[in-house]
Write a protein that holds these residues in place. Structure first.
Motif, mmCIF file in Angstrom:
data_model
loop_
_atom_site.group_PDB
_atom_site.id
_atom_site.type_symbol
_atom_site.label_atom_id
_atom_site.label_comp_id
_atom_site.label_asym_id
_atom_site.label_seq_id
_atom_site.Cartn_x
_atom_site.Cartn_y
_atom_site.Cartn_z
ATOM 1 N N LYS A 1 120.526 -26.146 2.554
ATOM 2 C CA LYS A 1 120.001 -27.208 1.690
ATOM 3 C C LYS A 1 120.356 -28.598 2.208
ATOM 4 N N SER B 1 105.331 -16.638 0.593
ATOM 5 C CA SER B 1 105.406 -16.895 2.035
ATOM 6 C C SER B 1 104.863 -15.712 2.833
ATOM 7 N N GLN C 1 114.379 -11.000 2.604
ATOM 8 C CA GLN C 1 114.438 -11.916 3.740
ATOM 9 C C GLN C 1 114.102 -11.215 5.058
ATOM 10 N N ASP D 1 108.917 -17.125 -4.175
ATOM 11 C CA ASP D 1 108.678 -17.888 -2.947
ATOM 12 C C ASP D 1 108.575 -16.979 -1.727
ATOM 13 N N SER E 1 122.134 -20.045 2.604
ATOM 14 C CA SER E 1 121.441 -20.661 1.476
ATOM 15 C C SER E 1 122.047 -22.013 1.108
ATOM 16 N N SER F 1 118.338 -18.090 -7.408
ATOM 17 C CA SER F 1 118.976 -18.168 -6.100
ATOM 18 C C SER F 1 120.319 -17.468 -6.205
ATOM 19 N N THR G 1 109.837 -18.963 4.485
ATOM 20 C CA THR G 1 110.399 -19.876 3.497
ATOM 21 C C THR G 1 111.924 -19.929 3.601
ATOM 22 N N THR G 2 112.453 -21.101 3.292
ATOM 23 C CA THR G 2 113.910 -21.249 3.263
ATOM 24 C C THR G 2 114.485 -20.856 1.902
ATOM 25 N N HIS G 3 113.607 -20.640 0.909
ATOM 26 C CA HIS G 3 114.068 -20.225 -0.415
ATOM 27 C C HIS G 3 114.316 -18.726 -0.425
ATOM 28 N N THR G 4 115.140 -18.287 -1.373
ATOM 29 C CA THR G 4 115.500 -16.869 -1.422
ATOM 30 C C THR G 4 114.939 -16.133 -2.634
ATOM 31 N N ASP G 5 114.295 -16.847 -3.563
ATOM 32 C CA ASP G 5 113.819 -16.177 -4.772
ATOM 33 C C ASP G 5 112.589 -15.327 -4.469
#
Length: 664
Positions: A143, A226, A203, A222, A139, A462, A215-219
């Motif tokens: 970024k 995705s 994930q 999102d 994570s 996050s 998605t690269t986001h973890t929430d």
């Protein structure tokens, strides 16, 4: 009663002799950094013995190694092979979670356990990669650098972050700063780990559903967006395979929990899943039908990576930040796990020594193609249940991983990613400790709020946001404990000389004319203002209550200083202002049982002279007795004086009558 009679009734509070400043400073520093007195073992020992003891302190293997027996080795051999069967599939899975090549997960299960076996003090900790640190690494580094667009730079940054984590961990241990980790409370860790486990499970939907893009986001928002925006790309073959293996893993865990002597069933389940999944893919050619596989794994042990560490100004800040944050999380988890199992076996582990061991294994690991490692709970629990006796089980595990690296890596070519996703989900579900959260709700609502704040911060924000929220709430609670200390009104427990809080013991009786207050905290600049206002309010409430009930008015205020371990200059000012405030109301202030540090400062600031030595008492009982004696003496004196005045007035009026008689 005069002052001499009052002094005869009570014991004087002694003033300790003055202590030189540097001796006092040295004592404070010793208690802060060396509470366990690690140098005690060196006292009275010859120089040669001291060298041996120092080496044993840094390398505990030199302490237990000479007395190691064949019986211990048999137990450690079984435990080491058992945890190796878990470490191999987990290592590959967690490396994928960190967006690193799977082979790095195996590398990280080879060198770091060898270092820990020499330097660690826990007999039960099994070293390896962990899901939470892997996710946090991905994570934070993701970024700045894309793992797919710049894989080489990303891997180098992972090694560099691991190096910084190791340096930070070792520095905390050498500088005896392990108490910093204690700011991550139990409630914080429960919430953070639960939130991180939830995020890790989310994930894995990419692997379970066979998605190519994610998605690269973890929430949560999102991730769900995705997943459902690619509904047309879901692969049912992958989903069915993943659900079947997940069911198998959960079933074996349930079976092992119900029958603890079959712990090895749950431990061997991940490796069994890898073997079965690989055979299934190989025989059915499922990789041609949308089931993604690991692919080629390079054969051989860890190559050196010292030259791959990146210290360029462009990436230095992100590598250091990632290393420190992940290092703290890894420390908190590893030490907590080690202490838990040490408690079961009734032995002690040194937190600072563990930090040095963790730091050195990550420093060495960063130079041998490993990323961040610690002591994961799942692997350590298997090690414990398998009957390990010493850290030799880590050496056995590392040997098994080495054999795998040298000879068996080609067998993992057809391992489906969906099996790895199932292994991760099964491991993460065990970290969502809802029973601990329920317990927190029952015992302490504030701790529950801390736990949920950390959990929701991770899930809806996050991992970094959740960590910041958790630490911020914990620190805020510590500040509130300091800035808003508890104060209580004390009453006398009937038929005893004991004084206790009236709120806790409703049958305790208040003393007429005397208000006894207990301060349950050191008095600092942070809480002196609050205490001033709170004590003034206590006096107001007591006077209003006495006025409403028609009882005798308040005459004395006693401050019980038993729990006031120390005081600063702001605290002295608070006492001076409280004395003035009490005297303005026509009352008298008394202190009970001030401690050593408090008395020294009261003497130095001449507060003792201002209040009078006779108004500082050894116990609350003596203070109340003296105040009662004064009340009764004053009442008797007032009664005598009133009687004399009445007699005098009556006598004077009698004389006046006699003088007026003859004139009538």
């Amino acid at each position: 009663m005069d002052n001499s009679n009052l002094e005869d009734c009570v014991h004087r509070v002694s003033v300790p002799p003055p202590e030189p400043f540097f001796r006092s400073l040295a004592g404070s520093l010793k208690e802060t950094f060396f509470p366990d007195d690690p140098l005690r073992r060196f006292k009275g020992q010859p120089a040669g013995r001291r060298v041996v003891l120092a080496l044993q302190y840094l390398f505990p293997i030199l302490e237990w190694g000479p007395s190691y027996t064949l019986g211990f080795f048999k137990s450690d051999l079984v435990a080491g092979i058992t945890i190796a069967s878990l470490a191999i599939p987990q290592g590959i899975s967690y490396a994928k979670l960190a967006n690193l090549p799977p082979i790095l997960g195996l590398y990280s299960s080879f060198v770091p356990p060898l270092v820990y076996a020499m330097m660690g003090s826990s007999k039960d900790l099994a070293v390896g990669t962990v899901a939470v640190a892997s996710l946090l690494l991905a994570s934070m580094l993701g970024k700045e650098v894309s793992a797919t667009a710049q894989p080489g730079v990303y891997i180098n940054l992972a090694f560099t972050a691991t190096f910084f984590a190791g340096v930070f961990q070792a520095a905390l241990g050498f500088l005896r700063l392990g108490f910093i980790v204690d700011f991550l409370s139990h409630a914080t860790i429960v919430g953070f780990m639960g939130g991180a486990a939830t995020v890790v499970c989310l994930q894995q939907l990419k692997g379970i559903l066979g998605l190519d893009h994610f998605t690269t986001h973890t929430d949560l928002v999102d991730v769900m967006r995705s997943v459902f925006s690619q509904e047309h790309q879901w692969r049912w073959e992958s989903a069915v395979l993943g659900c079947c293996f997940l069911f198998f893993l959960l079933l074996t865990r349930y079976f092992s929990k119900r029958r603890p002597r079959f712990f090895w069933v749950s431990a061997a389940a991940p490796l069994t899943s890898v073997v079965l999944g690989s055979l299934l893919v190989y025989l059915t050619h499922a990789e041609k039908h949308g089931v993604q596989v690991i692919g080629h794994l390079k054969r051989g042990v860890n190559p050196p990576s010292l030259t791959e560490l990146t210290f360029s100004p462009q990436y230095l800040a992100i590598a250091a930040k990632t290393g420190i944050v992940t290092g703290v999380i890894a420390l908190a988890e590893g030490i907590a796990v080690g202490r838990s199992f040490a408690m079961f076996k009734n032995y002690h582990i040194d937190g600072n020594k563990e930090m040095i061991a963790f730091g050195m294994m990550n420093i060495v690991g960063s130079c041998t193609s490993c990323y961040l490692t610690t002591g994961p709970f799942s692997r350590s629990a298997v090690n414990f249940n398998a009957g390990c006796k010493t850290a030799m089980s880590n050496i056995v595990m590392a040997t098994a991983v080495m054999i795998t690296l040298l000879f068996l890596t080609p067998l993992f070519h057809y391992t489906p990613l969906v099996v790895l996703a199932s292994i991760i989900i099964a491991a993460m579900l065990g970290l969502i400790d809802y029973e601990a959260a329920i317990h927190l709700w029952k015992v302490d609502k504030v701790d529950f709020c801390v736990c949920m704040g950390a959990y929701l911060g991770v899930v809806f924000g996050s991992v970094e946001i959740g960590l910041v929220i958790a630490v911020a709430i914990s620190v805020l609670r510590v500040i509130l404990f300091i800035a808003r200390p508890r104060t209580f009104v004390l009453g006398n427990v009937p038929n005893t000389s004991v004084f206790r809080s009236i709120s806790q013991y409703p049958f305790a009786m208040s003393v007429p004319g005397v208000l006894v207050l207990q301060i349950n905290s050191p008095i600092y600049f942070a809480n002196s203002g609050y205490l001033r206002e709170r004590i003034s309010r206590w006096i107001d409430e007591e006077e209003d209550k006495l006025k409403a009930s028609g009882e005798s008015s308040l005459q004395y205020v006693i401050l019980d200083m038993t729990a006031v371990g120390c005081i600063d200059t702001s605290g002295i000012s608070f006492l001076e202002e409280t004395k003035k405030n009490v005297e303005r109301r026509g009352l008298k202030l008394a202190l009970a049982n001030p401690g050593t540090d408090v008395m020294v400062k009261l003497m130095k600031t001449k507060f003792v002279e201002a209040i009078g030595q006779e108004w500082i008492f050894l116990t609350v009982e003596e203070a109340v007795s003296a105040c009662n004696f004064m009340l009764h003496t004053c009442k008797a004196a007032d009664y005598v004086q009133e009687t004399v005045v009445n007699i005098h007035n009556a006598h004077a009026s009698g004389k006046g009558s006699n003088a007026a008689g003859p004139g009538i």
